[in-house]
Design a protein around this motif. Structure first.
Motif, mmCIF file in Angstrom:
data_model
loop_
_atom_site.group_PDB
_atom_site.id
_atom_site.type_symbol
_atom_site.label_atom_id
_atom_site.label_comp_id
_atom_site.label_asym_id
_atom_site.label_seq_id
_atom_site.Cartn_x
_atom_site.Cartn_y
_atom_site.Cartn_z
ATOM 1 N N GLU A 272 0.874 -1.182 0.000
ATOM 2 C CA GLU A 272 0.000 0.000 0.000
ATOM 3 C C GLU A 272 0.913 1.235 0.000
ATOM 4 O O GLU A 272 1.503 1.580 1.041
ATOM 5 C CB GLU A 272 -0.908 -0.052 1.242
ATOM 6 N N ARG A 301 -8.892 -2.100 4.309
ATOM 7 C CA ARG A 301 -9.240 -1.866 2.907
ATOM 8 C C ARG A 301 -9.047 -0.408 2.478
ATOM 9 O O ARG A 301 -9.457 0.519 3.131
ATOM 10 C CB ARG A 301 -10.685 -2.310 2.648
ATOM 11 N N SER A 302 -8.322 -0.239 1.406
ATOM 12 C CA SER A 302 -8.181 1.093 0.811
ATOM 13 C C SER A 302 -8.125 0.856 -0.694
ATOM 14 O O SER A 302 -7.968 -0.281 -1.130
ATOM 15 C CB SER A 302 -6.902 1.758 1.298
ATOM 16 N N ASN A 303 -8.212 1.913 -1.443
ATOM 17 C CA ASN A 303 -8.280 1.738 -2.900
ATOM 18 C C ASN A 303 -7.006 1.147 -3.472
ATOM 19 O O ASN A 303 -7.026 0.397 -4.422
ATOM 20 C CB ASN A 303 -8.569 3.083 -3.569
ATOM 21 N N SER A 304 -5.871 1.527 -2.855
ATOM 22 C CA SER A 304 -4.620 1.130 -3.495
ATOM 23 C C SER A 304 -3.926 -0.067 -2.870
ATOM 24 O O SER A 304 -2.886 -0.487 -3.352
ATOM 25 C CB SER A 304 -3.671 2.334 -3.512
#
Ligand code: NAD
Length: 446
Positions: A272, A301-304
């Motif tokens: 990340e 959880r994150s977009n990247s």
């Protein structure tokens, strides 16, 4: 001669006793000799001095019985090598592993003497082990094995002689059994005979975090010296291995403001670029998940964020790479692809000698294991001091003493590197060898 060797190997092959072949094929102590040859040449030492460095002081090999749960008695091979005690009582872990052999234990004992001298704690070096697969033993059998090892070795152990600690597949519970057996035999309380004990038996506060935290202290100095133009939050770090050492390293590096962008365990890792929160990965691991599966954890959880393999982690474009898992992870095969500017060796021996030479040519600064992960043995020394004086320190006191040792050792190694115009690894080795030889000379042994 060659026919005799072939005949001997054929005999071993037919007998099925392959452990003998291992001794023939890979005597790891030969590698130690090669490394000492190189460093003695760099330092301009005499043959006599090199010989003193390479001669183990005492080797003890035993075969001791353990009654198994089945009622049968099985014998186990145990080893203890007290390699060098010129600077103080010998110190080093005991490993339980099926591949343990004398050559390996001798080599590890040598490196313990070097590590203790690098961080200037008043110990020599030792190592011990039992040839066993501990995963095949029940808890009762493991306790009997630990007590059996001490019964066969107690005469050569003691707070002023040789002080063991955990190593591969041994832990604080095993240290507790070993301490208890030793005290029963001697009829005294002797907590200083072994370190990394549980706190309630005289263990030190901060011993569990010491190796990882010590690595952060060393990294801080390395960053100031080798990457001066970036703020901590801009410095990216990838950590391979999320066990005791890797998880505490990540936690404290993050607290210091560094950007941990990748972590992994044996199953795989997470990447990340905006930063991973180690506290969340620790919580996820404590819930029984692998690092990789913490990807789907709602907190992470994150977009990247994405999954990566261990091989990909090692080759990430980061400022700092921290191998904190196993030996031989960076080899001739992948060293050309390493992009980090600094490598902090928290695992023992994660870079092969061939890879080390390639990294040096690429201008990558490697902070060697004998400095970077010495926070563990330094805090074992604090534990021994507390046991001997019967007075116990608060965690802050242990941590501030640890920082002092790690910082001053970093600068001593740097000075030695500059003196010999070499890399940090050889600088650390030369520093340690100088200290050991000085003690040997004062004793009249050279
Ligand atoms: P540990 O068993 O607690 O953790 C090892 C970690 O490495 C685990 O997360 C495991 O999943 C991971 N791992 C195993 N194989 C892997 C692979 N192929 N790729 C990526 N990750 C893998 O062990 P630890 O105590 O954290 O020790 C790690 C290293 O540090 C070892 O080399 C050890 O000798 C060294 N070391 C430990 C200490 C200490 O105080 N614990 C002190 C000095 C050196």
């Amino acid at each position: 001669m060659i026919y005799e060797i072939i005949e001997y190997m054929t005999k071993i092959y037919k007998s099925g006793n392959y452990s003998c072949l291992k001794v023939i094929i890979m005597d790891v102590f030969e590698n130690v000799k090669k490394q000492v040859d190189e460093i003695t040449e760099l330092m301009g030492l005499s043959k006599e001095e090199a010989n003193v460095l390479l001669s183990p002081k005492r080797i003890v090999q035993t075969s001791f019985p353990v009654r198994l749960d089945s009622g049968k008695v099985r014998r186990f091979n145990g080893y203890r090598v007290q390699f060098n005690d010129a600077r103080g009582p010998t110190k080093g872990g005991i490993r339980f592993h099926p591949n343990v052999d004398l050559s390996e234990i001798k080599s590890l004992g040598f490196w313990m003497a070097i590590k203790c001298a690098v961080v200037n704690i008043p110990y020599g070096g030792a190592k011990g082990g039992v040839e066993v697969n501990p995963k095949e033993l029940s808890s009762t059998e493991l306790e009997k094995l630990s007590r059996g090892y001490i019964r066969s070795m107690h005469e050569i152990l003691g707070p002023e002689i040789d002080i063991p600690a955990p190593d591969v597949y041994t832990n604080s519970q095993i240290m507790a059994w070993m301490l208890d057996e030793y005290e029963k035999i001697k009829g005294v309380h002797a907590p200083a005979m072994i370190t990394a004990k549980p706190i309630s038996l005289g263990g030190s506060k901060a011993r569990d975090i010491a190796t990882g935290l010590g690595g952060v202290f060393v990294m801080d100095q390395a960053v100031k010296k080798f990457v001066s133009d970036k703020k901590k939050k801009e410095i990216t770090i990838a950590v391979q291995g999320f066990g005791n050492v890797g998880s505490f390293f990540s936690l404290y590096a993050n607290k210091e403001g560094y950007n941990i962008v990748a972590v992994s365990d044996s199953h795989g890792g997470l990447y990340e670029p905006n930063g991973i929160d180690p506290i969340k990965v620790i919580a996820c691991k404590e819930a029984g998940k692998d690092v990789e599966s913490c990807h789907s954890d709602k907190n992470q959880r994150s977009n990247s964020i994405k999954k990566i393999s261990n091989a990909e982690l090692l080759e990430l474009d980061v400022d700092i790479l921290v191998p904190a898992a196993l030996e031989n992870q960076i080899t001739k095969a992948n060293s050309e692809k390493i992009k980090a500017k600094i490598i902090i060796e928290l695992a023992n021996g994660p870079i092969t000698p061939e890879a080390d030479a390639i990294l040096h040519k690429k201008g990558i600064e490697v902070i060697p294991d004998i400095l970077a992960n010495a926070g563990g043995v330094a805090t074992s020394y604090f534990e021994w001091v507390q046991n001997k004086q019967g007075y116990y320190w608060e965690e802050e006191e242990v941590i501030s003493k640890l920082k002092k040792i790690m910082d001053s050792s970093f600068f001593e190694v740097l000075k030695s590197k500059e003196e010999y115009k070499t890399d940090m690894r050889k600088g650390a080795q030369a520093l340690a060898i100088k200290k050991i030889l000085e003690a040997e000379k004062l004793r009249g042994n050279v």
